[in-house]
Design a protein around this motif. Structure first.
Motif, PDB file in Angstrom:
ATOM      1  N   GLU A 108       0.820  -1.207   0.000  1.00 39.63           N
ATOM      2  CA  GLU A 108       0.000   0.000   0.000  1.00 39.63           C
ATOM      3  C   GLU A 108       0.858   1.262   0.000  1.00 39.63           C
ATOM      4  N   SER A 109       2.038   1.195   0.614  1.00 37.91           N
ATOM      5  CA  SER A 109       2.942   2.349   0.598  1.00 37.91           C
ATOM      6  C   SER A 109       3.448   2.623  -0.815  1.00 37.91           C
ATOM      7  N   LEU A 110       3.785   1.554  -1.543  1.00 34.78           N
ATOM      8  CA  LEU A 110       4.255   1.719  -2.919  1.00 34.78           C
ATOM      9  C   LEU A 110       3.152   2.294  -3.812  1.00 34.78           C
ATOM     10  N   ILE A 111       1.921   1.806  -3.613  1.00 41.85           N
ATOM     11  CA  ILE A 111       0.803   2.334  -4.397  1.00 41.85           C
ATOM     12  C   ILE A 111       0.577   3.807  -4.054  1.00 41.85           C
ATOM     13  N   LEU A 112       0.705   4.149  -2.767  1.00 40.09           N
ATOM     14  CA  LEU A 112       0.530   5.539  -2.344  1.00 40.09           C
ATOM     15  C   LEU A 112       1.595   6.434  -2.974  1.00 40.09           C
ATOM     16  N   ILE A 113       2.854   5.972  -2.960  1.00 40.76           N
ATOM     17  CA  ILE A 113       3.944   6.756  -3.552  1.00 40.76           C
ATOM     18  C   ILE A 113       3.741   6.899  -5.055  1.00 40.76           C
ATOM     19  N   ALA A 114       3.315   5.802  -5.703  1.00 39.31           N
ATOM     20  CA  ALA A 114       3.062   5.865  -7.138  1.00 39.31           C
ATOM     21  C   ALA A 114       1.952   6.856  -7.454  1.00 39.31           C
ATOM     22  N   GLN A 115       0.914   6.888  -6.603  1.00 41.52           N
ATOM     23  CA  GLN A 115      -0.187   7.824  -6.803  1.00 41.52           C
ATOM     24  C   GLN A 115       0.301   9.260  -6.637  1.00 41.52           C
ATOM     25  N   CYS A 116       1.158   9.487  -5.641  1.00 41.90           N
ATOM     26  CA  CYS A 116       1.734  10.819  -5.455  1.00 41.90           C
ATOM     27  C   CYS A 116       2.608  11.191  -6.651  1.00 41.90           C
ATOM     28  N   GLY A 117       3.376  10.228  -7.151  1.00 40.70           N
ATOM     29  CA  GLY A 117       4.205  10.484  -8.320  1.00 40.70           C
ATOM     30  C   GLY A 117       3.381  10.846  -9.535  1.00 40.70           C
ATOM     31  N   GLY A 118       2.272  10.125  -9.736  1.00 34.67           N
ATOM     32  CA  GLY A 118       1.391  10.439 -10.851  1.00 34.67           C
ATOM     33  C   GLY A 118       0.770  11.824 -10.707  1.00 34.67           C
ATOM     34  N   SER A 119       0.429  12.204  -9.468  1.00 34.76           N
ATOM     35  CA  SER A 119      -0.149  13.525  -9.222  1.00 34.76           C
ATOM     36  C   SER A 119       0.855  14.631  -9.512  1.00 34.76           C
ATOM     37  N   CYS A 292      -4.756  20.185 -20.566  1.00 33.71           N
ATOM     38  CA  CYS A 292      -4.564  20.814 -19.263  1.00 33.71           C
ATOM     39  C   CYS A 292      -5.865  20.897 -18.475  1.00 33.71           C
ATOM     40  N   LEU A 293      -6.967  21.275 -19.144  1.00 30.52           N
ATOM     41  CA  LEU A 293      -8.253  21.350 -18.457  1.00 30.52           C
ATOM     42  C   LEU A 293      -8.692  19.976 -17.954  1.00 30.52           C
ATOM     43  N   GLY A 294      -8.506  18.973 -18.803  1.00 30.16           N
ATOM     44  CA  GLY A 294      -8.868  17.618 -18.391  1.00 30.16           C
ATOM     45  C   GLY A 294      -8.097  17.177 -17.165  1.00 30.16           C
ATOM     46  N   LEU A 295      -6.797  17.488 -17.124  1.00 30.70           N
ATOM     47  CA  LEU A 295      -5.965  17.074 -15.995  1.00 30.70           C
ATOM     48  C   LEU A 295      -6.261  17.900 -14.746  1.00 30.70           C
ATOM     49  N   VAL A 296      -6.609  19.173 -14.922  1.00 34.81           N
ATOM     50  CA  VAL A 296      -6.972  20.005 -13.770  1.00 34.81           C
ATOM     51  C   VAL A 296      -8.155  19.396 -13.023  1.00 34.81           C
ATOM     52  N   PHE A 297      -9.139  18.905 -13.772  1.00 35.26           N
ATOM     53  CA  PHE A 297     -10.343  18.369 -13.140  1.00 35.26           C
ATOM     54  C   PHE A 297     -10.213  16.897 -12.737  1.00 35.26           C
ATOM     55  N   THR A 298      -9.251  16.182 -13.309  1.00 39.19           N
ATOM     56  CA  THR A 298      -9.046  14.786 -12.888  1.00 39.19           C
ATOM     57  C   THR A 298      -7.979  14.676 -11.809  1.00 39.19           C
ATOM     58  N   PHE A 299      -7.262  15.749 -11.544  1.00 43.99           N
ATOM     59  CA  PHE A 299      -6.256  15.743 -10.478  1.00 43.99           C
ATOM     60  C   PHE A 299      -6.864  15.328  -9.132  1.00 43.99           C
ATOM     61  N   PRO A 300      -8.050  15.851  -8.738  1.00 44.98           N
ATOM     62  CA  PRO A 300      -8.639  15.407  -7.468  1.00 44.98           C
ATOM     63  C   PRO A 300      -8.949  13.911  -7.436  1.00 44.98           C
ATOM     64  N   ILE A 301      -9.251  13.321  -8.601  1.00 47.01           N
ATOM     65  CA  ILE A 301      -9.502  11.877  -8.643  1.00 47.01           C
ATOM     66  C   ILE A 301      -8.212  11.124  -8.342  1.00 47.01           C
ATOM     67  N   MET A 302      -7.091  11.627  -8.862  1.00 47.31           N
ATOM     68  CA  MET A 302      -5.795  11.019  -8.564  1.00 47.31           C
ATOM     69  C   MET A 302      -5.483  11.099  -7.077  1.00 47.31           C
ATOM     70  N   LEU A 303      -5.931  12.176  -6.426  1.00 46.94           N
ATOM     71  CA  LEU A 303      -5.632  12.377  -5.011  1.00 46.94           C
ATOM     72  C   LEU A 303      -6.524  11.552  -4.087  1.00 46.94           C
ATOM     73  N   HIS A 304      -7.625  11.042  -4.606  1.00 48.78           N
ATOM     74  CA  HIS A 304      -8.607  10.367  -3.750  1.00 48.78           C
ATOM     75  C   HIS A 304      -8.004   9.218  -2.925  1.00 48.78           C
ATOM     76  N   PRO A 305      -7.227   8.291  -3.519  1.00 50.72           N
ATOM     77  CA  PRO A 305      -6.639   7.224  -2.700  1.00 50.72           C
ATOM     78  C   PRO A 305      -5.682   7.756  -1.640  1.00 50.72           C
ATOM     79  N   ILE A 306      -4.979   8.844  -1.965  1.00 54.64           N
ATOM     80  CA  ILE A 306      -4.059   9.453  -0.992  1.00 54.64           C
ATOM     81  C   ILE A 306      -4.853   9.987   0.194  1.00 54.64           C
ATOM     82  N   HIS A 307      -5.944  10.691  -0.094  1.00 54.88           N
ATOM     83  CA  HIS A 307      -6.780  11.232   0.967  1.00 54.88           C
ATOM     84  C   HIS A 307      -7.360  10.117   1.830  1.00 54.88           C
TER      85      HIS A 307
END
Length: 410
Positions: A108-119, A292-307
């Motif tokens: 789960e730590s690796l997945i969390l780091i990967a998610q942060c890296g993607g963000s 850029c617009l697409g990524l601005v609005f999908t950025f919170p989805i990337m953050l969801h597992p981190i949150h």
């Protein structure tokens, strides 16, 4: 979209409503979870590795990723049959069953780091593209990133992911449009006779270029957090391996061709994000704005597992006033920390290679092979054991050398 795509179940909107998904729905989920902005760095990767070795590397990476995804599915099926349980095992559950509590923490730590890296990669991508659109007006990449912080904090406070889910598909469509426009420009240059094969490197003389390009390729295919969710969502699960093979074959071929055409068009002038090479006309600017617009609005989805992970450890009750305040503060802090990290990233492709070489390689190759060997053990045939050990060893070596290579630079 950790690199390739979104690597958390929340990141693929179709999964939220697809219990018993059809082949078409599952195929759409696979594409959305794998294909992401990382593909726009492939032409640069082929510039570093050479068009022949880079193209072959992309295909091999796709095959290995597909094989290791199947290993995960086999591991979960074995555990489900032994426990006679209908509860679907997550990637973290597999880590626990194979290596105990430490295995769960590691996975789960690796997945969390990967998610942060993607963000962080999202922010770098947006910053570089917006900065290029305002070229000559003193707006640096870091400035563009920090201008996004208030917007992203506000979006991260939205409780419903379904409100943002359509933007995930919008971003995927923009990726495809960007690829189409790049290929169109490549073909136009070929027709005009502006390049020749003799001017393009087939096999790099710099051995460090191979792991660098490999890291970018792994980053493009990274969607392992979604593997088990994708398989579980399908109505007829027996069709999943074949459907996954078809999807990865198509994606691998498209990736290789896209990287090839991009490098052939621009040669040594290929930028780390290929859209930065496009001429300054309405079509290329429209694609950059759409991306850029697409990524601005999908950025919170990337953050969801981190949150989810952070908030699960911070508070047990998020319904109280103090609990809600803690959620808002923690989400704002996450966005700000990621923005600071993104401001120090030297370039999109360098960062993508680093993330691909480290956590993505461990998640995609090392852990699946380890789980498979642990759970099946002596029941495996000799060739299966040999292949698993080979993937495990190569994954570890690649992670070590690829990390070193990405950090010190080429």
């Amino acid at each position: 979209m950790a690199g390739g795509g979104q690597s958390a179940a929340a990141g693929v909107p179709l999964l939220e409503k697809s219990a018993g998904a059809s082949r078409t729905q599952t195929l759409g989920n696979i594409i959305v979870s794998v294909v992401g902005t990382g593909v726009l760095g492939l032409p640069f990767a082929l510039r570093i590795a050479g068009w022949l070795t880079g193209s072959v590397g992309v295909i091999v990476t796709g095959l290995c990723t597909y094989y290791c995804m199947l290993l995960l599915v086999q591991c979960r099926e074995k555990l489900a049959s032994e426990e006679d349980s209908m509860v679907k095992k997550s990637y973290g559950d597999l880590g626990y069953e194979c290596m105990g509590r430490n295995g769960r923490y590691l996975t789960e730590s690796l997945i969390l780091i990967a998610q942060c890296g993607g963000s962080v990669a999202y922010l770098v991508f947006i910053g570089q593209n917006v900065s290029s659109m305002f070229n000559g007006r003193g707006l640096s990449v870091a400035s563009c990133i920090f201008l996004l912080v208030p917007v992203e904090i506000g979006l991260s406070w939205i409780g419903s992911l379904s409100a943002l889910a359509p933007f995930s598909i919008f971003a995927a469509i923009c990726n495809l449009l960007a690829m189409a426009i790049v290929v169109k420009e490549d073909i136009q240059q070929a027709v005009d006779g502006e390049f020749s094969f003799r001017d393009r490197t087939a096999i790099t003389s710099n051995i460090g270029g191979l792991p660098f390009a490999g890291g970018v390729a792994v980053f493009c295919f990274e969607g392992f957090g979604m593997t088990l969710a994708l398989e579980a969502s399908m109505k007829d699960k027996t069709q999943f391996p074949r459907l996954l093979a078809q999807a990865f074959t198509g994606i691998s071929v498209v990736y290789a061709l896209f990287g090839f055409f991009g490098y052939m068009a621009y040669g040594d002038q290929t930028r780390d994000i290929i859209t930065l090479n496009l001429p300054r006309n309405w079509s290329s600017i429209a694609v950059q704005i759409g991306l850029c617009l697409g990524l601005v609005f999908t950025f919170p989805i990337m953050l969801h597992p981190i949150h989810e992970i952070i908030e699960g450890n911070l508070t047990k009750d998020s319904t109280t006033r103090m609990g809600k305040l803690g959620v808002y503060v923690s989400r704002a802090m996450v966005v700000m920390v990621l923005a600071v990290l993104a401001s120090y990233v030297p370039g999109f492709a360098v960062f993508a290679s680093l993330v691909g070489s480290t956590v993505c390689a461990l998640i995609s190759f090392v852990l699946p092979a380890t789980f498979h060997l642990t759970l099946f053990g002596s029941s495996l045939q000799f060739w299966q054991k040999t292949l698993d050990f080979f993937i495990l060893l190569c994954g570890l070596l690649f992670a070590v050398y690829g990390t070193y290579n990405a950090i010190v630079g080429l």
